[in-house]
Design an enzyme around this catalytic site. Structure first.
Site, mmCIF file in Angstrom:
data_model
loop_
_atom_site.group_PDB
_atom_site.id
_atom_site.type_symbol
_atom_site.label_atom_id
_atom_site.label_comp_id
_atom_site.label_asym_id
_atom_site.label_seq_id
_atom_site.Cartn_x
_atom_site.Cartn_y
_atom_site.Cartn_z
ATOM 1 N N ASP A 110 -8.999 1.703 -14.087
ATOM 2 C CA ASP A 110 -7.783 1.957 -13.299
ATOM 3 C C ASP A 110 -6.944 3.014 -14.012
ATOM 4 O OD1 ASP A 110 -5.509 1.887 -11.737
ATOM 5 O OD2 ASP A 110 -5.059 -0.234 -12.068
ATOM 6 N N LYS A 151 -2.018 -5.649 -2.726
ATOM 7 C CA LYS A 151 -0.997 -6.384 -3.458
ATOM 8 C C LYS A 151 0.071 -6.798 -2.456
ATOM 9 C CE LYS A 151 -1.686 -4.054 -7.880
ATOM 10 N NZ LYS A 151 -1.167 -3.083 -8.861
ATOM 11 N N GLY A 208 -2.930 -7.364 -9.156
ATOM 12 C CA GLY A 208 -1.928 -8.169 -9.856
ATOM 13 C C GLY A 208 -0.797 -7.297 -10.364
ATOM 14 N N ASP A 236 -4.868 1.864 -4.788
ATOM 15 C CA ASP A 236 -3.853 0.848 -5.074
ATOM 16 C C ASP A 236 -2.512 1.430 -4.627
ATOM 17 O OD1 ASP A 236 -1.897 -0.752 -6.292
ATOM 18 O OD2 ASP A 236 -2.825 -0.795 -8.260
ATOM 19 N N LYS A 238 -7.793 -0.118 -18.299
ATOM 20 C CA LYS A 238 -6.879 0.965 -17.949
ATOM 21 C C LYS A 238 -7.346 2.225 -18.648
ATOM 22 C CE LYS A 238 -3.813 -1.326 -15.500
ATOM 23 N NZ LYS A 238 -3.394 -0.953 -14.144
ATOM 24 N N LYS A 293 -11.734 -4.991 -15.840
ATOM 25 C CA LYS A 293 -11.087 -3.720 -15.488
ATOM 26 C C LYS A 293 -10.353 -3.240 -16.729
ATOM 27 C CE LYS A 293 -6.808 -2.862 -12.944
ATOM 28 N NZ LYS A 293 -6.107 -3.115 -11.657
ATOM 29 N N SER A 314 -7.640 -7.615 -15.860
ATOM 30 C CA SER A 314 -7.205 -6.247 -16.089
ATOM 31 C C SER A 314 -6.745 -6.171 -17.539
ATOM 32 C CB SER A 314 -6.051 -5.924 -15.136
ATOM 33 O OG SER A 314 -5.495 -4.665 -15.447
ATOM 34 N N GLU A 364 -10.066 3.131 -9.882
ATOM 35 C CA GLU A 364 -8.872 2.772 -9.110
ATOM 36 C C GLU A 364 -7.780 3.830 -9.293
ATOM 37 O OE1 GLU A 364 -7.603 -1.222 -10.038
ATOM 38 O OE2 GLU A 364 -5.654 -0.976 -9.099
HETATM 39 O O1 OSB Z 1 -2.277 -0.933 -11.330
HETATM 40 O O2 OSB Z 1 -3.131 -2.817 -11.015
HETATM 41 C C1 OSB Z 1 -2.260 -2.132 -11.525
HETATM 42 C C2 OSB Z 1 -0.019 -4.264 -13.766
HETATM 43 C C3 OSB Z 1 1.204 -3.690 -13.530
HETATM 44 C C4 OSB Z 1 1.280 -2.600 -12.691
HETATM 45 C C5 OSB Z 1 0.132 -2.110 -12.080
HETATM 46 C C6 OSB Z 1 -1.094 -2.695 -12.301
HETATM 47 C C7 OSB Z 1 -1.179 -3.766 -13.183
HETATM 48 C C8 OSB Z 1 -2.426 -4.416 -13.559
HETATM 49 C C9 OSB Z 1 -2.298 -5.815 -14.083
HETATM 50 O O3 OSB Z 1 -3.491 -3.872 -13.559
HETATM 51 C C10 OSB Z 1 -2.912 -6.843 -13.222
HETATM 52 C C11 OSB Z 1 -2.544 -8.212 -13.691
HETATM 53 O O4 OSB Z 1 -3.196 -8.702 -14.612
HETATM 54 O O5 OSB Z 1 -1.583 -8.797 -13.150
HETATM 55 MG MG MG Z 2 -3.924 -0.480 -10.102
#
Ligand code: OSB
Ligand code: MG
Length: 368
Positions: free
Chosen positions: A188, A262, A290, A238, A163, A161, A135, A213
């Site tokens: 995401d 998660k 994550g 999510d 953001k 992925k 991510s 996402e």
């Molecule tokens: O939305 O998946 C998410 C990190 C913090 C809060 C929300 C998210 C995330 C990530 C990071 O996308 C995932 C990772 O590398 O741990």
């Molecule tokens: Mg997410």
């Protein structure tokens, strides 16, 4: 399983690189760790909440409060037949899933040691290696983002992925696809859009994304169902999914085609397995999300990702992407084919490094 002692501690860990989402930038993590002493063994859990109540209502402070004043008093000194019995005891307390998960998951760690099983096996995992993605947060420029993608692909990661948020979406995805036409790519949004953006969200269909996402509201199912009817890209939920019931309802109304699980968000291994089972019975693929975890939360994520329904690459990646010195030994590493080997030794499969943990600790409280 008799809980003799619980220790809470907060650690501070600076990230190797800042992580930015549609709700802001993180540079240093504040992580609450839970350590339990049960039947002469030690188990660890991690509260996966963010520093601020943006991803969910939970923060390190609320988790500490809920653990200290409710979860720990209701479980300390008592005999628990299984970690799932603890999860059942927590059910009348509404919300605060990440606080609950940290304590429950520490008990799973203990049970795996007691039974001499790898944690992954104990929870029902069948995979010996798990497929990994990364991510990548919002960067200062699109050039930096493209460089980061190239680096992660070179390391072997199977999917990327990124953001997105209004102003950092369609143009960015177009630049990525121009440079990397064939990679497995997804976006995401962390709830950065509403149905008023429908015409704009339809443009995402141009980029052959594996999924988008959580584009809409963090508690919403209904609008996601409406959106999924209007776009070809699969919607993955999510933030909106906290339980197996919500997963079932989301699938029933067509709010998503994929679910990100998660451990913290759904409240621990017991609930995560229920969500997994609901999805599997309906042929809905899942993957492990994550939360910028330290090695302890990461080890739990690896164990969960070994379950058979986790068919898509997750956001579970190498320790070195987050930390100069992870708090477990060995750190999590990724193979050149973009996988993590699931530990085959009893328990967590990684040893918490007490010296590093102690050094990072800013507060500690012990309950006997
Ligand atoms: O939305 O998946 C998410 C990190 C913090 C809060 C929300 C998210 C995330 C990530 C990071 O996308 C995932 C990772 O590398 O741990
Ligand atoms: Mg997410």
């Amino acid at each position: 399983m008799k809980i003799k002692c619980v220790e809470l501690r907060e650690i501070r860990l600076p990230l190797v690189h800042f992580f930015e989402t549609s709700f802001g930038r993180t540079t240093t993590r504040r992580i609450v760790l839970v350590r339990v002493e049960v039947d002469g063994l030690t188990g660890w859990g991690e509260v996966t909440c963010g520093e601020e109540p943006f991803y969910s209502h939970e923060t390190p402070e609320t988790a500490w409060h809920i653990l200290r004043d409710f979860l720990i008093p209701s479980t300390l000194g008592k005999e628990w037949p299984s970690p799932s019995a603890l999860a059942a005891r927590f059910r009348p307390i509404r919300g605060h899933n990440m606080a609950k998960a940290a304590l429950e998951n520490a008990l799973w760690d203990v049970e795996a040691q007691q039974k001499g099983l790898p944690l992954a096996k104990l929870v029902g995992g069948t995979r010996e290696e798990i497929p990994c993605g990364v991510s990548i947060g919002i960067q200062n420029s699109v050039e930096e983002l493209l460089d980061k993608i190239a680096t992660e692909l070179a390391a072997g990661y199977q999917r990327i992925k990124v953001k997105v948020k209004p102003g950092w979406d369609v143009d960015i995805l177009a630049r990525i696809r121009e440079k990397f036409p064939r990679i497995l790519l997804m976006a995401d949004a962390n709830s950065a859009y509403t149905l008023a953006d429908l015409a704009h969200l339809k443009l995402f269909d141009r980029f052959n994304l594996m999924m988008v996402e959580q584009p809409l509201g963090w508690e919403d199912l209904l609008d996601h169902a409406r959106l999924q009817r209007e776009i070809a890209t699969p919607v993955c939920l999510d933030e909106s999914i906290h339980s197996a019931d919500q997963a079932r309802q989301a699938i029933e109304i067509g709010a998503c085609k994929i679910i990100n699980i998660k451990l913290g968000r759904v409240g621990g291994f017991t609930s995560a397995r229920e969500v997994h089972d609901v999805c599997r019975a309906r042929n809905v693929p899942v993957w492990c999300g994550g939360m910028l975890e330290s090695g302890i939360g990461r080890a739990h994520n690896i164990a969960m990702s070994a379950l058979p329904g986790f068919v898509l690459p997750g956001d579970v990646s190498a320790s070195a992407r987050y930390w100069t010195d992870d708090i477990i030994d060995p750190p999590v590493t990724v193979t050149p084919r973009g996988t993590i080997q699931v530990p085959q030794t009893p328990g967590l499969g990684y040893t918490p490094d007490l010296v590093r943990i102690e050094k990072a600790t800013v507060r500690k409280e012990r309950f006997e």
